[in-house]
Write an enzyme that holds these catalytic residues in place. Structure first.
Site, short mmCIF file in Angstrom:
data_model
loop_
_atom_site.label_atom_id
_atom_site.label_comp_id
_atom_site.label_asym_id
_atom_site.label_seq_id
_atom_site.Cartn_x
_atom_site.Cartn_y
_atom_site.Cartn_z
N ASP A 51 12.52 7.69 1.37
CA ASP A 51 12.85 7.82 -0.06
C ASP A 51 11.75 8.61 -0.78
OD1 ASP A 51 10.91 5.86 0.03
OD2 ASP A 51 12.02 4.39 -1.17
N ASP A 90 15.78 5.41 4.82
CA ASP A 90 15.32 4.42 3.85
C ASP A 90 16.46 3.93 2.97
OD1 ASP A 90 12.63 3.75 4.07
OD2 ASP A 90 11.95 5.51 2.95
N GLU A 189 1.64 0.50 5.80
CA GLU A 189 1.13 1.60 4.97
C GLU A 189 -0.13 1.19 4.23
OE1 GLU A 189 4.06 3.63 2.58
OE2 GLU A 189 2.53 4.81 1.53
#
Ligand code: KIV
Length: 271
Positions: A51, A90, A189
């Site tokens: 995304d 996503d 992440e």
């Protein structure tokens, strides 16, 4: 003699076997047919239709505005360019957080309308029920923990997550919960490398890191960052493999010059 030219496709099983064998997983984002073709032919294991398209393709400040229909457009373009690699798509913000039925419906639309092989969603305990429901329907799910950009307004900043023990502890538990709910891999992440190493070791499923150090089972980068199409985004974790911004600028400047000077087209470049 006939040569067997059958392509060995990457599946979610392949990724699990790669972890077990200690073979690292390479993943990159793509949002269109042409780059997907290049990356697939180059031998990438996984393409993520992230995304992050909201940022790098549409110019939004965050990933929040992109819609499910827009993700479906990008993902179906990518799928048409791919022969071998696994395509993960996503679920965008607002398409799954309401309840597990909404999440399942969005995942089904992605699978039916794009031909993608898996979906990815952000979060831990908050989305575990949705993960289970989607996986039970037969759709592979990749998780995403740590800096989850769809929660940027809750975090307030894009700095490293889970530096404090309470958040690190939630992340450890969330990773195990996602594995139990049926995720086949988890993106980590922007978290401390030591925490990512510990989580990667504690899981049977692979972790794919971005800004999470070298002990993850694989790595992912956003194509615009690693190819140097973006010039302003230079976080410490990023390795830039090309200076596409400079090279493309030079090429277009030369083209402009050639058109203005009537050097292009020459006699061989016309009918
Ligand atoms: O959307 C995206 O590009 C991502 C990666 C940063 C993992 O989720």
């Amino acid at each position: 003699m006939s040569v067997n030219k059958e392509i060995k496709k990457i599946t979610t099983n392949t990724l699990q076997k790669m972890k077990a064998a200690g073979e690292k997983i390479s993943m990159i984002t793509a949002y269109d047919f042409s780059f997907a073709q290049i990356f697939d032919a180059a031998g990438i294991d996984v393409i993520l239709v992230g995304d992050s398209a909201s940022n790098v393709m549409a110019g939004h400040e965050t990933t929040l505005p992109i819609t499910l229909d827009q993700m479906i457009y990008h993902a179906s373009s990518v799928v048409r360019g791919v022969n071998r690699c696994l395509v993960v798509v996503d679920l965008p913000f607002g398409s799954y957080q309401g309840n597990s039925k909404e999440a399942l419906n969005s995942a089904i639309r992605i699978m039916k309308e794009t031909g993608g092989h898996s979906i990815k969603l952000e979060g831990g305990s908050e989305v575990a029920d949705s993960v289970k429901r989607i996986v039970d329907t037969g759709i592979p799910v990749m998780g995403h923990l740590g800096l989850t950009p769809q929660s940027i307004y809750k975090f307030g900043t894009y700095t490293v997550r889970a530096k404090e023990e309470a958040e690190a502890d939630k992340l450890r538990k969330d990773a195990l919960l996602l594995q139990e709910a049926g995720c086949y891999a988890i993106v980590l992440e922007k978290i401390p490398a030591a925490l990512a190493a510990e989580v990667s070791k504690s899981l049977l499923i692979p972790t794919i890191g971005i800004g999470a150090g070298g002990a993850c089972d694989g790595q992912v980068l956003v194509m615009h960052d690693m190819l140097g199409i973006n010039t302003e985004f230079k976080p410490r974790f990023l390795r830039q493999y090309l200076n596409a911004h400079e090279q493309v600028t030079g090429a277009v400047q030369q083209y402009i010059k050639d058109v203005k000077s009537s050097d292009f087209p020459n006699e061989k470049e016309q009918y």
